[in-house]
Structure formats: C-alpha cells, structure tokens
Write a protein that holds these residues in place. Structure first.
Motif, PDB file in Angstrom:
ATOM      1  N   VAL A   3      16.407  -9.971  -4.522  1.00 17.58           N
ATOM      2  CA  VAL A   3      16.523  -9.124  -5.692  1.00 17.58           C
ATOM      3  C   VAL A   3      17.943  -8.512  -5.759  1.00 17.58           C
ATOM      4  N   LEU A   4      18.644  -8.740  -6.822  1.00 12.80           N
ATOM      5  CA  LEU A   4      19.823  -8.135  -7.009  1.00 12.80           C
ATOM      6  C   LEU A   4      19.614  -6.888  -7.762  1.00 12.80           C
ATOM      7  N   HIS A   5      19.858  -5.816  -7.474  1.00 12.66           N
ATOM      8  CA  HIS A   5      19.831  -4.454  -8.084  1.00 12.66           C
ATOM      9  C   HIS A   5      21.180  -4.160  -8.643  1.00 12.66           C
ATOM     10  N   THR A   6      21.346  -3.934  -9.918  1.00 15.11           N
ATOM     11  CA  THR A   6      22.571  -3.563 -10.462  1.00 15.11           C
ATOM     12  C   THR A   6      22.361  -1.946 -11.049  1.00 15.11           C
ATOM     13  N   TRP A   7      23.338  -1.187 -11.301  1.00 16.93           N
ATOM     14  CA  TRP A   7      23.558   0.073 -11.879  1.00 16.93           C
ATOM     15  C   TRP A   7      24.292   0.186 -12.859  1.00 16.93           C
TER      16      TRP A   7
ATOM     17  N   PRO B  73      33.477  -7.154 -23.944  1.00 16.15           N
ATOM     18  CA  PRO B  73      33.991  -7.595 -22.829  1.00 16.15           C
ATOM     19  C   PRO B  73      33.692  -6.672 -21.540  1.00 16.15           C
ATOM     20  N   GLY B  74      33.032  -5.697 -21.700  1.00 11.91           N
ATOM     21  CA  GLY B  74      32.466  -4.940 -20.314  1.00 11.91           C
ATOM     22  C   GLY B  74      31.235  -5.740 -19.906  1.00 11.91           C
ATOM     23  N   LEU B  75      30.325  -6.042 -20.903  1.00 14.52           N
ATOM     24  CA  LEU B  75      29.408  -6.960 -20.592  1.00 14.52           C
ATOM     25  C   LEU B  75      29.509  -8.294 -19.895  1.00 14.52           C
ATOM     26  N   LEU B  76      30.383  -8.916 -20.598  1.00 18.64           N
ATOM     27  CA  LEU B  76      30.789 -10.048 -19.864  1.00 18.64           C
ATOM     28  C   LEU B  76      31.281  -9.925 -18.432  1.00 18.64           C
ATOM     29  N   ARG B  77      32.159  -8.764 -18.072  1.00 13.92           N
ATOM     30  CA  ARG B  77      32.560  -8.646 -16.901  1.00 13.92           C
ATOM     31  C   ARG B  77      31.204  -8.253 -16.019  1.00 13.92           C
ATOM     32  N   TYR B  78      30.283  -7.901 -16.409  1.00 12.23           N
ATOM     33  CA  TYR B  78      28.896  -7.546 -15.907  1.00 12.23           C
ATOM     34  C   TYR B  78      28.376  -8.736 -15.276  1.00 12.23           C
ATOM     35  N   GLN B  79      28.437  -9.883 -16.436  1.00 16.21           N
ATOM     36  CA  GLN B  79      27.700 -11.051 -16.559  1.00 16.21           C
ATOM     37  C   GLN B  79      28.404 -11.717 -15.195  1.00 16.21           C
ATOM     38  N   ARG B  80      29.672 -11.740 -15.308  1.00 17.54           N
ATOM     39  CA  ARG B  80      30.508 -12.473 -14.246  1.00 17.54           C
ATOM     40  C   ARG B  80      30.173 -11.989 -12.630  1.00 17.54           C
TER      41      ARG B  80
ATOM     42  N   VAL C 148      27.300 -10.543 -11.798  1.00 19.60           N
ATOM     43  CA  VAL C 148      26.085 -10.903 -11.269  1.00 19.60           C
ATOM     44  C   VAL C 148      25.989 -12.370 -10.925  1.00 19.60           C
ATOM     45  N   LEU C 149      26.554 -13.138 -11.494  1.00 18.92           N
ATOM     46  CA  LEU C 149      26.624 -14.457 -11.243  1.00 18.92           C
ATOM     47  C   LEU C 149      27.342 -14.665  -9.922  1.00 18.92           C
ATOM     48  N   ALA C 150      28.513 -14.106  -9.773  1.00 22.75           N
ATOM     49  CA  ALA C 150      29.043 -14.165  -8.514  1.00 22.75           C
ATOM     50  C   ALA C 150      28.475 -13.656  -7.113  1.00 22.75           C
TER      51      ALA C 150
ATOM     52  N   MET D 193      24.900  -5.801 -26.929  1.00 25.72           N
ATOM     53  CA  MET D 193      23.388  -6.057 -27.110  1.00 25.72           C
ATOM     54  C   MET D 193      23.290  -7.790 -27.060  1.00 25.72           C
ATOM     55  N   GLU D 194      24.110  -8.487 -27.813  1.00 26.37           N
ATOM     56  CA  GLU D 194      23.853  -9.704 -28.027  1.00 26.37           C
ATOM     57  C   GLU D 194      24.729 -10.371 -26.873  1.00 26.37           C
ATOM     58  N   ALA D 195      25.627  -9.850 -26.112  1.00 27.80           N
ATOM     59  CA  ALA D 195      25.930 -10.384 -24.901  1.00 27.80           C
ATOM     60  C   ALA D 195      25.127 -10.398 -24.043  1.00 27.80           C
ATOM     61  N   LEU D 196      24.193  -9.122 -23.890  1.00 32.87           N
ATOM     62  CA  LEU D 196      23.080  -8.819 -22.715  1.00 32.87           C
ATOM     63  C   LEU D 196      22.079 -10.159 -22.997  1.00 32.87           C
ATOM     64  N   GLY D 197      21.755 -10.388 -24.095  1.00 31.25           N
ATOM     65  CA  GLY D 197      20.877 -11.605 -24.311  1.00 31.25           C
ATOM     66  C   GLY D 197      21.474 -12.865 -23.790  1.00 31.25           C
ATOM     67  N   GLU D 198      22.596 -12.836 -24.166  1.00 35.72           N
ATOM     68  CA  GLU D 198      23.273 -14.332 -23.736  1.00 35.72           C
ATOM     69  C   GLU D 198      23.369 -14.476 -22.042  1.00 35.72           C
ATOM     70  N   THR D 199      23.561 -13.158 -21.628  1.00 39.80           N
ATOM     71  CA  THR D 199      23.587 -13.062 -20.052  1.00 39.80           C
ATOM     72  C   THR D 199      22.260 -13.377 -19.487  1.00 39.80           C
ATOM     73  N   TYR D 200      21.082 -12.918 -20.108  1.00 44.68           N
ATOM     74  CA  TYR D 200      19.894 -13.327 -19.608  1.00 44.68           C
ATOM     75  C   TYR D 200      19.380 -14.709 -19.730  1.00 44.68           C
ATOM     76  N   GLN D 201      19.825 -15.095 -20.795  1.00 47.89           N
ATOM     77  CA  GLN D 201      19.643 -16.810 -20.907  1.00 47.89           C
ATOM     78  C   GLN D 201      20.708 -17.415 -20.098  1.00 47.89           C
ATOM     79  N   LEU D 202      21.752 -17.010 -19.617  1.00 45.76           N
ATOM     80  CA  LEU D 202      22.497 -17.727 -18.728  1.00 45.76           C
ATOM     81  C   LEU D 202      22.053 -17.621 -17.201  1.00 45.76           C
ATOM     82  N   ILE D 203      21.862 -16.338 -16.852  1.00 46.35           N
ATOM     83  CA  ILE D 203      21.284 -16.346 -15.394  1.00 46.35           C
ATOM     84  C   ILE D 203      19.996 -17.152 -15.233  1.00 46.35           C
ATOM     85  N   SER D 204      19.155 -17.128 -16.262  1.00 43.28           N
ATOM     86  CA  SER D 204      17.820 -17.880 -16.256  1.00 43.28           C
ATOM     87  C   SER D 204      18.039 -19.484 -15.912  1.00 43.28           C
ATOM     88  N   GLN D 205      19.230 -19.769 -16.180  1.00 43.92           N
ATOM     89  CA  GLN D 205      19.927 -21.071 -15.887  1.00 43.92           C
ATOM     90  C   GLN D 205      20.603 -21.301 -14.586  1.00 43.92           C
ATOM     91  N   HIS D 206      20.858 -20.256 -13.980  1.00 45.95           N
ATOM     92  CA  HIS D 206      21.251 -20.030 -12.272  1.00 45.95           C
ATOM     93  C   HIS D 206      20.242 -19.636 -11.416  1.00 45.95           C
TER      94      HIS D 206
END
Length: 122
Positions: free
Chosen positions: A15-19, A27-34, A36-38, A63-76
């Motif tokens: 379980v990855l916990h994020t705060w 741009p901040g959400l995309l940094r968060y996405q990176r 999480v993936l790392a 919010m749109e980038a958050l949806g993209e993040t959820y889709q991306l991590i579901s593939q990883h």
C-alpha cells in the motif's frame, strides 16, 4: 508554469500512502504522478491510499490530470485506489473517475470504510 501542491509518501507493504497538501495545479499533479510511479516501480500489485483530507485541493485542469493519473497507475500494477477526502470532493471523485477505471476506487471521509476497502483488495 510553476508547480503547485506538495506531497509526501510512504510505502507500507503493498500500500502506497500519499499525503497531498495545498492547492495542486496540473504541473504539480504531474509531479505527484511521477512520484507515485517511481515509488511503486518495483511492485507488481499495489494499492494507492491517498490522504488529502481537507488540506489539499485541485484546480479544474489538475482534476483532469488526476483522472489521467488514476488511469495510468491502473496500467502499472495498481489494483485499487482509496482516497480519504472531505465531503466536498468525495462525490466528485467517485462520480468522475469510477466510470473511467477498470480497478475499484473509493473516495470517502470514513477511515474505517477505507481500511475495509483496502483489506478486501489485499
């Protein structure tokens, strides 16, 4: 554009916990996405447990980038997403993102409900 929003994360088993804290723009959400993936790169199966509560928010484009993040991590390797949020974002997250995902997602302000959701995934 400058990145807005901060976060910390901790991997506990599968379980990855994020705060997240503050107001996130795209741009901040995309940094968060990176981040999480790392953090989850070595795992085959894992669960994302976000804890923004009432101390984080997102702009409309984030919010749109958050949806993209959820889709991306579901593939990883992500097999489910739990999001501990206040009542304001709970319904918006559940209604906006559940239809986009092939993995379960639960946004709730009930910590026990979220813990049970995660236990069922493990």
């Amino acid at each position: 554009m400058l990145e807005h929003g901060e976060y910390s994360l901790e991997l506990k088993g599968q379980v990855l916990h994020t705060w997240p804290v503050g107001s996130f723009n795209r741009p901040g959400l995309l940094r968060y996405q990176r981040g999480v993936l790392a953090a989850t790169e070595p795992l085959d199966r894992w669960v994302l447990f976000e804890h923004p509560k009432n101390v984080a928010a997102v702009t409309n484009e984030a919010m749109e980038a958050l949806g993209e993040t959820y889709q991306l991590i579901s593939q990883h390797g992500c097999i489910g997403i739990a999001c501990e949020v206040g009542p304001l974002f709970k319904d918006r997250i559940n209604q906006s993102f559940r239809p986009l995902l092939d993995i379960p997602l639960l946004a709730s302000n009930n910590e026990r409900e979220l813990e049970e959701f995660i236990a069922e995934l493990s």
